[in-house]
Design a protein around this motif. Structure first.
Motif, short mmCIF file in Angstrom:
data_model
loop_
_atom_site.label_atom_id
_atom_site.label_comp_id
_atom_site.label_asym_id
_atom_site.label_seq_id
_atom_site.Cartn_x
_atom_site.Cartn_y
_atom_site.Cartn_z
N LEU A 101 -43.21 20.22 -0.59
CA LEU A 101 -44.15 21.07 0.15
C LEU A 101 -43.43 22.22 0.83
O LEU A 101 -43.87 23.38 0.80
CB LEU A 101 -44.88 20.23 1.22
CG LEU A 101 -46.10 19.43 0.77
CD1 LEU A 101 -46.53 18.47 1.88
CD2 LEU A 101 -47.25 20.39 0.44
N ILE A 102 -42.29 21.90 1.45
CA ILE A 102 -41.54 22.95 2.15
C ILE A 102 -41.02 23.99 1.15
O ILE A 102 -41.13 25.20 1.38
CB ILE A 102 -40.37 22.33 2.95
CG1 ILE A 102 -40.92 21.45 4.08
CG2 ILE A 102 -39.47 23.43 3.53
CD1 ILE A 102 -39.86 20.66 4.84
N ALA A 104 -42.26 24.82 -1.67
CA ALA A 104 -43.37 25.65 -2.13
C ALA A 104 -43.72 26.71 -1.10
O ALA A 104 -43.97 27.88 -1.43
CB ALA A 104 -44.60 24.77 -2.42
N ASP A 105 -43.72 26.31 0.18
CA ASP A 105 -43.99 27.29 1.24
C ASP A 105 -42.97 28.41 1.24
O ASP A 105 -43.32 29.59 1.40
CB ASP A 105 -43.98 26.60 2.61
CG ASP A 105 -45.23 25.77 2.88
OD1 ASP A 105 -46.25 25.99 2.18
OD2 ASP A 105 -45.18 24.91 3.78
N ASN A 108 -43.57 30.76 -1.50
CA ASN A 108 -44.74 31.57 -1.18
C ASN A 108 -44.40 32.67 -0.17
O ASN A 108 -44.86 33.81 -0.28
CB ASN A 108 -45.85 30.69 -0.61
CG ASN A 108 -46.50 29.80 -1.66
OD1 ASN A 108 -46.32 30.03 -2.86
ND2 ASN A 108 -47.25 28.81 -1.23
N HIS A 109 -43.59 32.30 0.82
CA HIS A 109 -43.21 33.29 1.84
C HIS A 109 -42.41 34.43 1.21
O HIS A 109 -42.60 35.60 1.54
CB HIS A 109 -42.40 32.62 2.95
CG HIS A 109 -43.21 31.70 3.82
ND1 HIS A 109 -42.64 30.78 4.68
CD2 HIS A 109 -44.55 31.56 3.96
CE1 HIS A 109 -43.59 30.12 5.32
NE2 HIS A 109 -44.76 30.57 4.89
N ILE A 191 -46.35 33.05 9.34
CA ILE A 191 -45.23 32.40 8.65
C ILE A 191 -44.43 31.56 9.65
O ILE A 191 -44.06 30.42 9.39
CB ILE A 191 -44.29 33.46 8.01
CG1 ILE A 191 -45.04 34.24 6.91
CG2 ILE A 191 -43.04 32.80 7.46
CD1 ILE A 191 -44.22 35.38 6.31
N ILE A 194 -45.57 28.09 10.38
CA ILE A 194 -45.30 27.18 9.25
C ILE A 194 -43.84 26.74 9.29
O ILE A 194 -43.52 25.57 9.07
CB ILE A 194 -45.62 27.89 7.91
CG1 ILE A 194 -47.12 28.19 7.79
CG2 ILE A 194 -45.13 27.05 6.73
CD1 ILE A 194 -48.00 26.94 7.66
N HIS A 198 -42.17 22.98 9.47
CA HIS A 198 -41.08 22.49 8.62
C HIS A 198 -39.99 21.87 9.48
O HIS A 198 -39.49 20.78 9.18
CB HIS A 198 -40.47 23.63 7.81
CG HIS A 198 -41.39 24.22 6.77
ND1 HIS A 198 -41.07 25.36 6.08
CD2 HIS A 198 -42.61 23.85 6.33
CE1 HIS A 198 -42.06 25.66 5.23
NE2 HIS A 198 -43.00 24.75 5.38
N PHE B 300 -48.02 17.70 7.09
CA PHE B 300 -47.64 18.65 8.17
C PHE B 300 -48.08 20.08 7.86
O PHE B 300 -48.18 20.90 8.76
CB PHE B 300 -46.13 18.57 8.43
CG PHE B 300 -45.29 18.81 7.20
CD1 PHE B 300 -45.09 17.81 6.27
CD2 PHE B 300 -44.69 20.04 6.99
CE1 PHE B 300 -44.31 18.03 5.13
CE2 PHE B 300 -43.92 20.28 5.86
CZ PHE B 300 -43.74 19.26 4.93
N VAL B 301 -48.28 20.38 6.58
CA VAL B 301 -48.94 21.64 6.19
C VAL B 301 -50.04 21.27 5.20
O VAL B 301 -50.03 20.18 4.63
CB VAL B 301 -47.97 22.65 5.52
CG1 VAL B 301 -46.98 23.21 6.53
CG2 VAL B 301 -47.26 22.02 4.35
N ARG B 324 -51.38 31.03 -2.23
CA ARG B 324 -49.95 30.89 -2.46
C ARG B 324 -49.14 31.90 -1.64
O ARG B 324 -48.20 32.53 -2.12
CB ARG B 324 -49.62 31.04 -3.95
CG ARG B 324 -50.40 30.07 -4.85
CD ARG B 324 -49.74 29.87 -6.20
NE ARG B 324 -48.47 29.18 -6.07
CZ ARG B 324 -48.35 27.86 -5.90
NH1 ARG B 324 -49.41 27.10 -5.85
NH2 ARG B 324 -47.16 27.31 -5.77
N SER B 325 -49.52 32.08 -0.35
CA SER B 325 -48.69 32.87 0.55
C SER B 325 -48.19 32.01 1.70
O SER B 325 -47.32 32.44 2.46
CB SER B 325 -49.46 34.09 1.08
OG SER B 325 -50.62 33.68 1.79
N SER B 326 -48.76 30.80 1.85
CA SER B 326 -48.33 29.88 2.92
C SER B 326 -48.31 30.54 4.29
O SER B 326 -47.35 30.40 5.05
CB SER B 326 -46.98 29.25 2.59
OG SER B 326 -47.12 28.28 1.56
N GLU B 328 -50.11 30.54 7.89
CA GLU B 328 -51.01 29.70 8.71
C GLU B 328 -52.16 30.56 9.24
O GLU B 328 -52.05 31.77 9.38
CB GLU B 328 -50.25 29.05 9.88
CG GLU B 328 -51.14 28.14 10.69
CD GLU B 328 -50.40 27.01 11.39
OE1 GLU B 328 -49.17 26.96 11.32
OE2 GLU B 328 -51.09 26.15 12.00
#
Lengths: 326, 356
Positions: A101-102, A104-105, A108-109, A191, A194, A198, B300-301, B324-326, B328
């Protein structure tokens, strides 16, 4: 939102808008190019970026792009670390899920930051090859203190916590610069929170492994802040996951930064143990409601930021020395 | 009607010893042998007149009609409570309320119930404007007017500018702090083992939120401003004895807090305050991550609070981020209070229209 209608109305209010935007044709071409990368939902962000370009071609505007590019560097750093998660051995399913999950974030960032930097008229820094990074913190020697990070989960998680904690502080430090563009400020904050999630999760995983080496439930009892940290920064966490001094250890991540010369007034980059905010001292004397609270809680309730220079210094051991990436 | 003076004419009235209206004696005066006057007694009812004269007893051929006495005007001596929210029940003490025909607050009719001639209750009309109000009670005997009622505001305005933002986050911290205060009184919390990971997390969250609340209260005062009053929360939908109920509510509040801080920084002009908000929001995000982990492992997300794989549907334009930009959520103050107000009692619900 009818973007073309909006542009037309703005032109009536500001006949020079066209010139500010170079030309409408160029804008539409610009928009069209982004359209391939952006969904319709992202259009307001893109519009904010364009107007910043039109009206914000000031040193402040340039600083916003520079700040976003600095954030992009940190995202590359994090993303590259998580690429090694596949070679870790002995991970439980929930930990694997969390790391996926992290990762993927972070990917994405990276993609998002690249898009908005382009939309601002800037050039996103190119993604470096994986070989540029040295997550042993060996400045490219691959023999740094975190040797074994790519296979040993405990070492990997030390580096992960260090980089997440550093990232959370770095985004905070960028907010005074980014606030000249409200759209970009909010995007960066979105961001930032998020990244804080993490950090909390990586800390929870380390806590669980340290206290019970357990699979679910992941919540372990906090112990030594170095090995079994809380999910919030308590004091300076006694130097974090690998206490010791720069350049190879994590203590500086929790210490004070530099006051930015020529930077926004009143922004001090205190150490994480700071309990004085805008002149209000957080102690048991603050009010009757907190008279019996443990002192650690006052440090945990607020995180702190770090300046670009300090963040770069801390990150430098994680890249090839000759790359000058940080 | 009772009290009226009536004149009788006839003959042989001299020496009259009694005048009865039905069976009720009336006070009378013999003017002369052919004229007598009397006052209709208070308790008299329609009946024949009977005179006792030296010449004998005379009874009128037809009944004398006694009209009902007019009602006396009402009076108001007390209004309780003196300050009330719209829809609250207020009790009025006074006189002559029997047969009341209307109760109005600032001219708007109120639903009322006459308890007795000296007491009635009414409901403050829903749309009453906050402030000093004019209360009017009407009966057939007249009206009574009182200014002894103040209509309380249903919402608390956070104000404008920087103070508005600070009061807004102060309100949200009050909400969170009060929630964890109540959590610690419930059997879910008290049943947790001392020193257990879960109990330690809830303790820390309680400490942090109370510290945030007390910080903002102090910070607003440092600026020589007045913080909003203490808010009254209502967690009637929460079962504080039930783990799932507590943790799911905590999840709503923590995620809401993060989205609120993310969405409000754009309204601040001072770098130091933007920076301050960032110092707190990451702690709220850490809380949210751990509460969510207690609810369900590795959540957590998620797409419910970030654009991990779906696009944002937030009405905050700056957060209309692509899938897909994550990123919040950043919620506008209006979006936040729509949720927060469900946990705040009437009179404590937030008005954030001043934040622009």
């Amino acid at each position: 939102m009818n973007f073309f209608h909006l542009l037309s109305e703005l032109e009536q209010l500001d006949p020079e808008l066209g010139e500010r935007l170079d030309s409408r044709r160029a804008v539409f071409k610009h928009l069209g190019g982004m359209g391939q990368k952006l969904t319709a939902a992202a259009l307001p962000l893109a519009i904010g970026a364009i107007f910043n370009k039109a009206y914000g071609q000031t040193p402040a505007g340039l600083q916003v792009v520079e700040a976003l590019n600095f954030a992009l560097k940190l995202e590359y750093l994090e993303l590259s670390l998580y690429k090694y998660r596949a070679s870790l051995t002995g991970l439980s399913a929930p930990i694997t899920t969390s790391l996926n999950l992290i990762a993927a974030d972070e990917a994405n960032h990276v993609a998002f930051l690249r898009t908005i930097i382009s939309a601002m008229g800037g050039t996103p820094i190119a993604e470096p090859p994986l070989a540029l990074f040295d997550f042993t913190a060996g400045i490219g020697s691959m023999q740094g203190p975190y040797i074994g990070f790519s296979t040993n989960p405990a070492v990997f998680l030390v580096v992960a916590q260090a980089l997440e904690d550093l990232g959370v502080r770095a985004y905070k430090g960028l907010t005074p610069t980014l606030m000249t563009n409200k759209t970009m400020l909010t995007a960066a904050l979105n961001i930032h929170s998020i990244e804080a999630r993490h950090s909390a999760q990586i800390r929870a995983i380390r806590r669980a492994l340290a206290t019970s080496a357990s699979t679910p439930p992941s919540q372990g009892v906090p112990g030594s802040p170095n090995a079994a940290p809380k999910s919030w920064v308590s004091g300076t966490d006694r130097g974090g996951p690998a206490p010791g001094s720069a350049p190879f250890y994590t203590s500086p991540i929790y210490e004070a930064g530099n006051k930015v010369i020529g930077g926004p007034e009143d922004i001090m980059f205190h150490q994480e143990a700071n309990t004085i905010h805008l002149g209000v001292a957080l102690t048991n004397n603050l009010s009757a409601a907190v008279a019996n609270f443990p002192l650690a809680a006052f440090t945990e309730a607020f995180d702190e930021g770090l300046d670009v220079t300090t963040v770069s210094t801390i990150a430098r051991p994680f890249v090839l020395h000759s790359s000058k990436f940080f | 009607m009772p009290g009226a003076t009536i004149t009788l004419t006839g003959s042989g009235f001299t020496g009259t010893t009694s005048l009865l209206l039905g069976t009720v004696a009336a006070t009378f005066t013999v003017v002369n042998d052919t004229t007598i006057t009397f006052t209709v007694p208070a308790s008299a009812q329609t009946a024949a007149l009977t005179l006792t004269t030296p010449g004998g007893v005379i009874t009128s051929a037809s009944a004398f009609t006694v009209l009902p006495a007019p009602a006396s005007a009402p009076t108001i001596t007390n209004v309780s409570p003196a300050s009330a929210l719209p829809n609250a029940v207020v009790t009025v003490v006074g006189t002559n309320f029997t047969g009341a025909t209307a109760v109005t607050v600032n001219g708007t009719s109120a639903t009322f119930t006459v308890t007795s001639s000296t007491m009635l209750t009414f409901v403050v009309p829903t749309a009453s404007v906050a402030g000093a109000a004019t209360l009017v009670i009407a009966t057939s005997g007249g009206t009574a007017t009182s200014t002894g009622l103040t209509v309380l505001p249903t919402t608390v305005s956070v104000g404008t500018g920087k103070l508005g933002v600070l009061n807004y986050v102060y309100a949200l911290e009050q909400l969170e702090a009060d929630f964890y205060t109540q959590v610690r009184a419930g059997s879910y919390y008290t049943g947790l083992a001392t020193g257990s990971a879960e109990k330690l997390i809830l303790d820390d969250l309680f400490y942090h939120e109370v510290i945030h609340r007390e910080f903002f209260k102090a910070d607003i005062k440092v600026s020589r401003n007045t913080p909003i009053p203490d808010l009254r929360t209502t967690f009637s939908t929460v079962n504080f004895n039930d783990r799932a109920s507590v943790l799911n509510t905590a999840k709503v509040l923590e995620d809401l807090g993060v989205a609120a801080y993310n969405g409000v920084s754009q309204y601040l002009a001072e770098p130091a305050y933007v920076f301050l908000m960032a110092k707190i929001v990451s702690v709220e995000a850490r809380h949210a991550a751990m509460i969510r982990d207690l609810v369900a492992e590795s959540t957590f997300v998620g797409n419910d609070i970030a654009t991990v794989t779906s696009a944002s549907t937030s009405s905050v334009a700056t957060n209309n981020a692509p899938a897909r930009s994550s990123l919040e959520r950043a919620l506008s103050p209006q979006e936040v209070v729509a949720i927060a107000n469900t946990f705040l009692a009437d009179g404590s619900k937030l008005d954030v229209s001043g934040i622009r």
